[in-house]
Design a protein around this motif. Structure first.
Motif, PDB file in Angstrom:
ATOM      1  N   LEU A   1       0.724  -1.183   0.106  1.00  0.00           N
ATOM      2  CA  LEU A   1       0.077  -0.032   0.046  1.00  0.00           C
ATOM      3  C   LEU A   1       0.756   1.158  -0.177  1.00  0.00           C
ATOM      4  CD1 LEU A   1      -2.771  -1.061   2.458  1.00  0.00           C
ATOM      5  CD2 LEU A   1      -2.906  -0.879   0.026  1.00  0.00           C
ATOM      6  N   ALA A   2       1.901   1.397   0.736  1.00  0.00           N
ATOM      7  CA  ALA A   2       2.892   2.383   0.724  1.00  0.00           C
ATOM      8  C   ALA A   2       3.332   2.950  -0.691  1.00  0.00           C
ATOM      9  CB  ALA A   2       3.961   2.228   1.638  1.00  0.00           C
ATOM     10  N   GLN A   3       3.682   1.810  -1.433  1.00  0.00           N
ATOM     11  CA  GLN A   3       4.199   1.884  -2.669  1.00  0.00           C
ATOM     12  C   GLN A   3       3.102   2.492  -3.609  1.00  0.00           C
ATOM     13  OE1 GLN A   3       7.609   1.725  -3.859  1.00  0.00           O
ATOM     14  NE2 GLN A   3       6.540   2.676  -5.534  1.00  0.00           N
ATOM     15  N   LEU A   4       1.846   1.888  -3.504  1.00  0.00           N
ATOM     16  CA  LEU A   4       0.913   2.342  -4.233  1.00  0.00           C
ATOM     17  C   LEU A   4       0.806   3.991  -3.831  1.00  0.00           C
ATOM     18  CD1 LEU A   4      -1.611   1.684  -6.008  1.00  0.00           C
ATOM     19  CD2 LEU A   4      -2.821   1.053  -3.812  1.00  0.00           C
ATOM     20  N   ALA A   5       0.681   4.495  -2.610  1.00  0.00           N
ATOM     21  CA  ALA A   5       0.419   5.779  -2.399  1.00  0.00           C
ATOM     22  C   ALA A   5       1.711   6.768  -2.959  1.00  0.00           C
ATOM     23  CB  ALA A   5       0.474   5.984  -0.595  1.00  0.00           C
ATOM     24  N   LYS A   6       2.938   6.167  -2.904  1.00  0.00           N
ATOM     25  CA  LYS A   6       3.962   6.793  -3.229  1.00  0.00           C
ATOM     26  C   LYS A   6       4.022   7.008  -5.096  1.00  0.00           C
ATOM     27  CE  LYS A   6       8.295   8.450  -2.659  1.00  0.00           C
ATOM     28  NZ  LYS A   6       8.458   9.298  -1.414  1.00  0.00           N
ATOM     29  N   ASP A   7       3.328   5.913  -5.619  1.00  0.00           N
ATOM     30  CA  ASP A   7       3.061   6.250  -7.068  1.00  0.00           C
ATOM     31  C   ASP A   7       2.188   7.231  -7.589  1.00  0.00           C
ATOM     32  OD1 ASP A   7       4.856   4.035  -7.043  1.00  0.00           O
ATOM     33  OD2 ASP A   7       3.367   2.270  -7.616  1.00  0.00           O
ATOM     34  N   ASN A   8       1.165   7.560  -6.535  1.00  0.00           N
ATOM     35  CA  ASN A   8       0.571   8.663  -6.553  1.00  0.00           C
ATOM     36  C   ASN A   8       0.678  10.065  -5.853  1.00  0.00           C
ATOM     37  OD1 ASN A   8      -2.039   7.278  -8.306  1.00  0.00           O
ATOM     38  ND2 ASN A   8      -1.423   5.852  -6.783  1.00  0.00           N
ATOM     39  N   ALA A   9       2.343   9.952  -5.661  1.00  0.00           N
ATOM     40  CA  ALA A   9       2.914  11.268  -5.331  1.00  0.00           C
ATOM     41  C   ALA A   9       2.655  11.629  -3.808  1.00  0.00           C
ATOM     42  CB  ALA A   9       2.237  12.343  -6.079  1.00  0.00           C
ATOM     43  N   ALA A  10       2.242  10.674  -2.971  1.00  0.00           N
ATOM     44  CA  ALA A  10       1.942  10.970  -1.442  1.00  0.00           C
ATOM     45  C   ALA A  10       3.185  10.950  -1.101  1.00  0.00           C
ATOM     46  CB  ALA A  10       1.134   9.801  -1.111  1.00  0.00           C
ATOM     47  N   LYS A  11       3.153  11.704   0.270  1.00  0.00           N
ATOM     48  CA  LYS A  11       4.445  11.452   1.216  1.00  0.00           C
ATOM     49  C   LYS A  11       4.257  10.458   2.070  1.00  0.00           C
ATOM     50  CE  LYS A  11       6.611  15.648   0.053  1.00  0.00           C
ATOM     51  NZ  LYS A  11       7.674  15.363  -0.981  1.00  0.00           N
ATOM     52  N   ILE A  12       5.473   9.770   2.315  1.00  0.00           N
ATOM     53  CA  ILE A  12       5.428   8.572   3.225  1.00  0.00           C
ATOM     54  C   ILE A  12       5.905   8.831   4.685  1.00  0.00           C
ATOM     55  CG2 ILE A  12       5.862   6.134   3.206  1.00  0.00           C
ATOM     56  CD1 ILE A  12       4.225   6.820   1.014  1.00  0.00           C
ATOM     57  N   ILE A  13       5.244   8.479   5.736  1.00  0.00           N
ATOM     58  CA  ILE A  13       5.868   8.620   7.058  1.00  0.00           C
ATOM     59  C   ILE A  13       5.757   6.978   7.660  1.00  0.00           C
ATOM     60  CG2 ILE A  13       5.438   9.605   9.335  1.00  0.00           C
ATOM     61  CD1 ILE A  13       4.095  12.151   7.986  1.00  0.00           C
ATOM     62  N   GLU A  14       7.065   6.785   8.370  1.00  0.00           N
ATOM     63  CA  GLU A  14       6.973   5.637   9.029  1.00  0.00           C
ATOM     64  C   GLU A  14       7.418   5.656  10.621  1.00  0.00           C
ATOM     65  OE1 GLU A  14       9.845   2.139   7.711  1.00  0.00           O
ATOM     66  OE2 GLU A  14       7.924   1.333   7.576  1.00  0.00           O
ATOM     67  N   ILE A  15       6.321   4.915  11.253  1.00  0.00           N
ATOM     68  CA  ILE A  15       6.742   5.082  12.826  1.00  0.00           C
ATOM     69  C   ILE A  15       6.755   3.554  13.048  1.00  0.00           C
ATOM     70  CG2 ILE A  15       5.432   5.551  14.841  1.00  0.00           C
ATOM     71  CD1 ILE A  15       3.762   7.778  13.454  1.00  0.00           C
ATOM     72  N   ASN A  16       8.198   3.415  13.562  1.00  0.00           N
ATOM     73  CA  ASN A  16       8.679   1.991  13.916  1.00  0.00           C
ATOM     74  C   ASN A  16       9.996   2.113  14.695  1.00  0.00           C
ATOM     75  OD1 ASN A  16       9.459  -0.716  13.741  1.00  0.00           O
ATOM     76  ND2 ASN A  16       8.175  -1.130  12.145  1.00  0.00           N
ATOM     77  N   PRO A  17      10.071   1.482  15.504  1.00  0.00           N
ATOM     78  CA  PRO A  17      11.627   1.542  16.450  1.00  0.00           C
ATOM     79  C   PRO A  17      12.549   1.040  15.609  1.00  0.00           C
ATOM     80  CG  PRO A  17       9.944   0.442  17.476  1.00  0.00           C
ATOM     81  CD  PRO A  17       9.275   0.887  16.490  1.00  0.00           C
ATOM     82  N   ASN A  18      12.038  -0.077  14.842  1.00  0.00           N
ATOM     83  CA  ASN A  18      13.098  -0.884  14.122  1.00  0.00           C
ATOM     84  C   ASN A  18      12.965  -0.490  12.420  1.00  0.00           C
ATOM     85  OD1 ASN A  18      13.751  -2.224  16.419  1.00  0.00           O
ATOM     86  ND2 ASN A  18      11.892  -3.486  16.042  1.00  0.00           N
ATOM     87  N   PRO A  19      14.162  -0.897  11.582  1.00  0.00           N
ATOM     88  CA  PRO A  19      14.146  -0.672  10.276  1.00  0.00           C
ATOM     89  C   PRO A  19      12.956  -1.612   9.485  1.00  0.00           C
ATOM     90  CG  PRO A  19      16.106  -1.715  10.920  1.00  0.00           C
ATOM     91  CD  PRO A  19      15.217  -1.421  12.094  1.00  0.00           C
ATOM     92  N   THR A  20      12.574  -0.952   8.320  1.00  0.00           N
ATOM     93  CA  THR A  20      11.558  -2.062   7.638  1.00  0.00           C
ATOM     94  C   THR A  20      11.949  -1.936   6.209  1.00  0.00           C
ATOM     95  OG1 THR A  20      10.178  -0.532   6.804  1.00  0.00           O
ATOM     96  CG2 THR A  20       9.840  -1.387   9.021  1.00  0.00           C
ATOM     97  N   PRO A  21      11.636  -2.840   5.509  1.00  0.00           N
ATOM     98  CA  PRO A  21      12.151  -2.857   3.813  1.00  0.00           C
ATOM     99  C   PRO A  21      11.600  -1.521   3.268  1.00  0.00           C
ATOM    100  CG  PRO A  21      10.993  -5.130   4.321  1.00  0.00           C
ATOM    101  CD  PRO A  21      10.807  -3.940   5.393  1.00  0.00           C
ATOM    102  N   ASN A  22      10.755  -0.962   3.832  1.00  0.00           N
ATOM    103  CA  ASN A  22      10.292   0.374   3.055  1.00  0.00           C
ATOM    104  C   ASN A  22      11.422   1.379   2.865  1.00  0.00           C
ATOM    105  OD1 ASN A  22       7.691   0.154   2.458  1.00  0.00           O
ATOM    106  ND2 ASN A  22       6.768   0.904   4.717  1.00  0.00           N
ATOM    107  N   THR A  23      11.699   1.428   1.699  1.00  0.00           N
ATOM    108  CA  THR A  23      12.731   2.459   1.300  1.00  0.00           C
ATOM    109  C   THR A  23      12.339   3.822   0.742  1.00  0.00           C
ATOM    110  OG1 THR A  23      12.847   1.447  -0.806  1.00  0.00           O
ATOM    111  CG2 THR A  23      14.435   0.572   0.763  1.00  0.00           C
TER     112      THR A  23
END
Ligand code: NAD
Ligand code: APR
Length: 258
Positions: free
Chosen positions: A212-234
């Protein structure tokens, strides 16, 4: 971190369409173990992959029912934490601020509902059962009140549905299963049309939710992640590497003060 929270609040304060996806991490501070943490206690030697599958259920319904009975007992006395409360408060505030916030969760607990949020469940509801075929809902579980009928300590064979030749099962999306169509469509539409997508407490490892995050990014949305650990979300624009229970109240307080 404060500077990043300020940046996120400033960004969110100016946008109207927000899509939020939560995962097991948002319930971690309520005391509910996440999926990729070690399973505690009795189920150490079973992984979700062994139990949360249609094959496992048909092969040994009693084992899978017992697993859900254990999960229901773990969740029964858990309460929303400040992260759930902050999101519910923001959703409530958005009715007067004109922001449109769509909240989607992969979680099967009902802590978002308990906090007062309007929520879409992608992976089902821990407190519900349904027919495997006609999907008739059965025995909507009341939280915490366990009667023998509720705990489904069924014996070996499957319990058949009185309406069709299906059988009664937990209303949970298992590995290998498709997501509920309506819920997935709501999530896709919100992700594709939002201006900001916020991913909270998910390892972003399991599809299709993780896409879903990539789908949002593909439509020019800004992405915010809240997670104490790293994720594959680049594709993250603002990363708040902190626990949700700590950072969400801070963020919402700044947004609603704008
Ligand atoms: P999977 O890889 O089997 O995919 C899940 C389903 O989504 C499949 O039907 C697949 O066809 C579909 N899918 C995959 N990519 C898609 C996309 N881009 N767009 C639309 N549909 C897509 O997933 P999985 O890891 O086997 O798990 C199945 C589902 O069950 C997942 O959503 C998972 O999170 C959920 N699950 C829930 C629990 C639980 O206890 N709540 C446990 C395990 C899995
Ligand atoms: N605040 C924010 N994030 C946290 C916190 C916290 N207090 N504690 C842990 N996390 C993060 C972890 O760093 C991890 O990235 O939450 C994430 C939990 O990841 P998972 O256990 O993989 O849970 P989730 O991402 O929801 O799993 C997705 O997979 O098993 C299936 O259907 C099941 O919905 C589940 C899906």
């Amino acid at each position: 971190l404060i500077a990043e929270v300020e940046r996120a609040a400033k960004l969110l304060g100016t946008k109207r369409r927000i899509c939020i996806l939560t995962g097991a991490g948002i319930s971690a501070e309520s005391g509910i173990p996440t999926f990729r943490d070690k399973q505690t206690g009795l189920w150490e030697n079973y992984g979700a992959e062994d139990l949360a599958t249609p094959e496992a259920f048909v092969r040994d319904p009693n084992l899978v029912w017992s697993w859900y009975q254990w999960r229901r007992q773990v969740v029964a006395d858990k309460k929303p934490n400040p992260a759930h409360d902050a999101l519910a408060q923001w959703q409530y505030h958005s009715h007067s601020s004109g922001q449109h916030i769509t909240l989607i969760t992969q979680n099967v607990d009902d802590l978002h509902e308990q906090a007062g949020s309007t929520i879409t469940h992608l992976h089902g509801h821990l407190w519900r059962n349904r027919c495997s075929q006609c999907k008739t809902p059965y025995q909507k579980q009341s939280r915490g009140s366990y009667s023998s009928a509720d705990t489904m300590d069924y014996n070996e064979e499957l319990i058949s549905c009185p309406h069709c030749d299906g059988y009664i099962r937990p209303d949970i999306v298992w590995f290998g299963e498709a997501l509920p169509v309506q819920a997935w469509e709501t999530a896709e539409e919100a992700a594709a049309n939002c201006e900001v997508f916020i991913s909270i407490g998910t390892s972003s490892l399991v599809y299709p939710a993780a896409g879903l995050a990539q789908l949002a990014k593909d439509n020019a949305a800004k992405i915010i992640e809240i997670n104490p650990n790293p994720t594959p979300n680049t594709i993250v624009d603002i990363n708040l590497a902190e626990k949700a229970g700590m950072v969400m109240p801070l963020l919402i307080q700044k947004i609603t003060a704008l």
